[in-house]
Design an enzyme around this catalytic site. Structure first.
Site, short mmCIF file in Angstrom:
data_model
loop_
_atom_site.label_atom_id
_atom_site.label_comp_id
_atom_site.label_asym_id
_atom_site.label_seq_id
_atom_site.Cartn_x
_atom_site.Cartn_y
_atom_site.Cartn_z
N ARG A 28 0.82 -1.22 0.00
CA ARG A 28 0.00 0.00 0.00
C ARG A 28 0.85 1.26 0.00
NH1 ARG A 28 -2.82 -4.19 1.91
NH2 ARG A 28 -5.08 -4.11 2.15
N ASP A 315 -4.63 -15.00 7.79
CA ASP A 315 -3.37 -15.56 7.28
C ASP A 315 -2.67 -16.46 8.30
OD1 ASP A 315 -3.70 -14.27 4.86
OD2 ASP A 315 -2.55 -12.51 5.47
N LYS A 342 -6.83 -19.08 -1.19
CA LYS A 342 -5.54 -18.42 -0.93
C LYS A 342 -4.48 -18.97 -1.90
CE LYS A 342 -6.96 -15.70 2.26
NZ LYS A 342 -6.98 -14.27 1.98
N ARG A 346 -5.96 -23.70 1.33
CA ARG A 346 -5.24 -23.93 2.60
C ARG A 346 -5.95 -24.90 3.51
NH1 ARG A 346 -2.67 -17.95 3.64
NH2 ARG A 346 -0.96 -18.25 2.16
N ARG A 390 3.11 -19.75 3.47
CA ARG A 390 2.69 -19.92 4.87
C ARG A 390 2.58 -21.39 5.26
NH1 ARG A 390 2.05 -14.65 6.06
NH2 ARG A 390 0.96 -13.37 4.53
C1 S3P Z 1 -4.48 -8.84 2.42
C2 S3P Z 1 -5.77 -9.27 2.67
C3 S3P Z 1 -6.11 -10.68 2.92
C4 S3P Z 1 -4.88 -11.48 3.32
C5 S3P Z 1 -3.72 -11.21 2.41
C6 S3P Z 1 -3.34 -9.74 2.46
C7 S3P Z 1 -4.26 -7.41 2.15
O1 S3P Z 1 -6.63 -11.25 1.73
O2 S3P Z 1 -5.19 -12.84 3.32
O3 S3P Z 1 -2.60 -11.99 2.79
O4 S3P Z 1 -3.10 -6.95 2.22
O5 S3P Z 1 -5.24 -6.71 1.87
P1 S3P Z 1 -8.21 -11.16 1.38
O6 S3P Z 1 -8.53 -9.75 1.08
O7 S3P Z 1 -8.38 -12.05 0.18
O8 S3P Z 1 -8.91 -11.68 2.60
#
Ligand code: S3P
Length: 437
Positions: A28, A315, A342, A346, A390
């Protein structure tokens, strides 16, 4: 790469480490830096494969980015300053990069093509395409997946009720809404990690979250200004060692400067509910919450998690399974069907790998049931990451309970989020028997 895993360290894990920067915040920070004016400096940036996918994509879109170790400097181009790439953007294994960049690119005045590796090319992309279409976005998928063609165009304001609890989808919508012709509202199914919201405000964006915690209003066309951001340690990386120290007898370790954003700390709540021994010392500073955590070995109790618990620990559910496998009693995880989409399915890969340890685990469509035991009976010593970082790290932590030799196939997958994982593990153990085979 097949790696011989470290066995049980005789005196447990000891010492202190600072885990690498947060993956979600690193992605981000790059994106918001790119669409700001002025310079953004990210310190303690995560230099793992996933974040480098975002970095390379932005670079290909005309954003100058310099990297010096874990410090990254982004020369912002403003919200409308990106330019078309002359080839498809390769998002590698990175779901976050793909979903966030889709929202950003949907509102630009050029087209883009996104591709990814075999795992990413199986992950669902209609979850961003459909809500973005309510803004007028035009995105072509390949049977719901990558490769994806984004036909950039002017976007309209929207009101979207999200169908999945996903911070990636939410963030994609927020990035698109910044480019719309009026304020947009996004209603979350369940509150998810709020790094985009916090960072956007820090860069000067106007975004509000209603008291219900579910409804976000985004004001369009903000003037964003570059920032200096120190990325906290990734609690999802720290979680491997929180788990290790909890389940390896004799351990006591400290993890420094770990991100403690409450939308991410489900693993800390889970460990506390299971009877884990944790001492958390928050640091007083602006920006994302962070602090030091000291954790020591404990006999854990079983736990039950349902849908509302899942986003803050999404996660870390492989690690919750591992903790449950050592705990007294029967644990049950429900409402976690998102695990099936994922980097791997998972639920399936957790079940497959934990059964190699002799763990009593029952697969459910939306989770699993585990009957914990103080010791396991290994039935197959050749573990496999299945290409999922993971899952690979979970099995490397599981091996620390064993006195018999084990190996991990496709250990290289760990570089997706934690390239220095085995170095940190070696540092925290007195034994140094991990070798490349
Ligand atoms: C993330 C959101 C999650 C997470 C991923 C990172 C993010 O995914 O599992 O590792 O940085 O916005 P989802 O939005 O699919 O839940």
């Amino acid at each position: 790469m097949i790696k011989t895993l470290m066995r049980r360290p005789t005196t447990g894990l000891h010492g202190a480490i600072t885990v690498p920067g947060d993956k979600s915040i690193s992605h981000r920070g790059l994106i918001l830096g790119a669409i700001s004016t002025g310079t953004t400096r990210l310190t303690h940036f995560l230099t793992a494969a996933d974040c480098l996918s975002t970095l390379n994509a932005l670079h290909a879109l005309g954003v100058p980015i310099q990297r010096d170790g874990t410090t990254v400097t982004v020369t912002g181009q403003g919200l409308h300053g990106l330019r078309a790439a002359n080839q498809p953007l390769d998002m590698g294994n990175a779901g976050t990069a793909t979903r966030l960049m889709t929202g950003l690119l949907a509102g630009q005045n050029f087209d883009a093509t996104l591709v990814g590796d075999a795992s990413l090319s199986q992950r669902p992309m209609a979850r961003v395409q459909q809500p973005l279409a309510t803004m007028g976005a035009q995105i072509d998928l390949t049977a719901g997946h990558l490769p994806m063609q984004i036909h950039g165009r002017a976007l309209h304001a929207t009101h979207v009720e999200m169908q999945v609890a996903s911070a990636q989808v939410k963030s994609s919508l927020i990035l698109a809404a910044l480019q719309a012709d009026g304020p947009s509202t996004i209603v979350e199914k369940l509150p998810t990690r709020d790094h985009t919201e916090r960072l956007l405000r820090a860069f000067g964006g106007d975004l509000t979250t209603a008291a219900d915690g579910h409804t976000i209003t985004v004001q369009p066309q903000p003037h964003l200004t570059g920032q200096n951001i120190t990325v906290p340690g990734d609690v999802s990386s720290a979680a491997f060692f929180l788990t290790a120290a909890s389940i390896v007898p004799g351990s006591q370790i400290t993890l420094k400067d770990v991100g403690l954003n409450p939308t991410r700390t489900g693993i800390i709540d889970v460990l506390q509910r299971m009877g884990g021994h944790l001492d958390i010392r928050p640091t007083d500073q602006p920006g994302e919450p962070l602090g030091d955590i000291t954790v020591s070995a404990a006999q854990l109790h079983s736990i039950k998690l349902t849908a509302a618990d899942i986003p803050a620990v999404i996660d870390e559910l492989p690690l919750v399974a591992l903790l449950a496998a050592t705990a007294d009693g029967v644990s049950e995880i429900s409402g976690a069907e998102e695990l099936r989409v994922k980097e791997t399915d998972r639920i399936a890969t957790i079940v497959t790998e934990l059964r190699k340890l002799g763990v009593q685990i029952t697969e459910k469509p939306d989770g699993f049931i585990i009957d914990g035991r103080p010791t396991w009976r290994v039935t197959d010593a050749q573990f496999d990451s299945h290409g999922d970082h993971r899952i690979g790290m979970m099995m490397a932590i599981a091996a620390l309970r064993l006195t018999t030799p084990t190996t991990l196939a496709d250990a290289g997958a760990i570089n997706i989020s934690y390239p220095s994982f085995f170095d940190d593990l070696t540092h925290l153990t007195t034994e140094t028997e991990a070798t490349h085979a």
